[in-house]
Design an enzyme around this catalytic site. Structure first.
Site, PDB file in Angstrom:
ATOM      1  N   GLY A 118      41.009  -0.345  21.196  1.00  0.00           N
ATOM      2  CA  GLY A 118      40.628  -1.735  21.406  1.00  0.00           C
ATOM      3  C   GLY A 118      40.742  -2.203  22.841  1.00  0.00           C
ATOM      4  O   GLY A 118      40.847  -3.404  23.097  1.00  0.00           O
ATOM      5  N   GLU A 125      28.068   6.677  18.081  1.00  0.00           N
ATOM      6  CA  GLU A 125      28.777   6.436  19.336  1.00  0.00           C
ATOM      7  C   GLU A 125      30.117   7.158  19.267  1.00  0.00           C
ATOM      8  O   GLU A 125      30.834   7.047  18.270  1.00  0.00           O
ATOM      9  CB  GLU A 125      28.991   4.943  19.587  1.00  0.00           C
ATOM     10  N   GLU A 168      17.961  -0.242  14.452  1.00  0.00           N
ATOM     11  CA  GLU A 168      18.754   0.694  15.257  1.00  0.00           C
ATOM     12  C   GLU A 168      19.658   1.515  14.353  1.00  0.00           C
ATOM     13  O   GLU A 168      20.194   1.009  13.349  1.00  0.00           O
ATOM     14  CB  GLU A 168      19.581  -0.077  16.281  1.00  0.00           C
ATOM     15  N   ASP A 219      22.932   4.179  14.938  1.00  0.00           N
ATOM     16  CA  ASP A 219      23.850   4.547  16.023  1.00  0.00           C
ATOM     17  C   ASP A 219      24.823   5.656  15.657  1.00  0.00           C
ATOM     18  O   ASP A 219      25.470   5.609  14.597  1.00  0.00           O
ATOM     19  CB  ASP A 219      24.706   3.343  16.437  1.00  0.00           C
TER      20      ASP A 219
END
Length: 285
Positions: free
Chosen positions: A200, A106, A102, A104
């Site tokens: 977070g 994001e 994969e 990514d």
């Protein structure tokens, strides 16, 4: 301060499509399937634009019709504007199964006026935990910007508007797995991740701002299409400029410059996370 580009970097990044059987350019109706979210995902303007939306009931997503094994793939995105805290716009490449590979991109939402966080990660043989995060040096919600993955047998290179930001080199000679055998589809989704996406998870999604919308255009895949166990790059790949591309010293300097000025997290410096020692590619690279 905005990243700079020399002519040599521009030549490296801008590669025209050559052989028709391994290059496809941008109609979303022809290249992608809506996979979830119902009417929250829409293909508009005769296939030139795709939009994903997120509301309290659901997000949405799409995937490529084709699988690819190596290539240079561009997508232009315009991200969720305003207060996008808690949202994630994911744009990534992935194979299937427990030992999947994969790659990514994001984009983690933010309170209005705060910079987006670009989160990157690479999985090999089902193992990830190779996160690097950056602050974007522009507002990605006003205009479309180009996010590119160049993936060849030597390296995976991330670029933003032609500026290289991260490279993951093939270090198999040092016993480090590299994605090279599993074809990947392209996926994208817009979804709610308020438990971790913004500071977070401290900043939650403000649903009064919904629906949240991200837009896509100008998809270009100068790539090897995988079909029935065979790659369309079986012949003619020597003509593809990206196939054997390594970083030159100028491009490596650009990556170091971006990482010095805009990187906010690097797994290779997180000693608390890896008390027994950093992953091997951190020291080899």
């Amino acid at each position: 301060m905005a990243p700079y580009m020399s002519f040599s970097v521009a030549v490296f990044i801008i590669v025209s499509c050559g052989l028709m059987d391994i290059c496809s350019a941008g109609n979303f109706n022809q290249e992608f399937d809506i996979t979830w979210g119902g009417s929250r995902a829409q293909i508009l303007n005769n296939g030139e634009v795709l939009k994903l939306s997120l509301d309290r009931a659901s997000g949405s997503g799409f995937q490529s019709k084709n699988e690819y094994l190596f290539g240079k793939i561009d997508m232009q995105l315009k991200l969720v504007p305003g207060n996008s805290a808690g949202t994630v716009t994911a744009y990534y490449f992935s194979s299937q199964g427990p030992t999947h590979d994969e790659i990514d991109f994001e984009f983690l939402g933010n309170l209005s006026g705060q910079p987006y966080t670009l989160h990157t990660n690479i999985f090999t043989q089902g193992k990830g935990s190779r996160e690097q995060q950056f602050r974007l040096w522009f507002d990605p919600t006003i205009n479309f910007h180009t996010y590119t993955i160049l993936w060849n047998p030597r390296q995976i290179l991330y670029t933003v508007d032609g500026t290289p930001i991260r490279v993951f080199k093939n270090l198999e000679s040092s016993g480090i797995a590299f994605p090279k055998n599993q074809p990947m589809r392209i996926y994208s989704s817009l979804w709610d991740a308020e438990d971790w996406a913004t500071r977070g998870g401290l900043i939650k999604t403000d649903w009064s701002q919904a629906p949240f919308v991200a837009s896509y255009q100008n998809f270009v895949a100068d790539a090897c299409i995988w079909s029935s166990g065979t790659s369309s790059c079986a012949s003619g790949v020597a003509n593809k400029a990206w196939w054997g591309q390594d970083l030159d010293s100028t491009s490596e300097e650009r990556i170091r410059w971006v990482q010095k000025n805009y990187m906010i997290y690097n797994y290779c410096t997180d000693a608390k996370r890896f008390p027994q020692g950093f992953p091997p590619e951190c020291s080899v690279a």
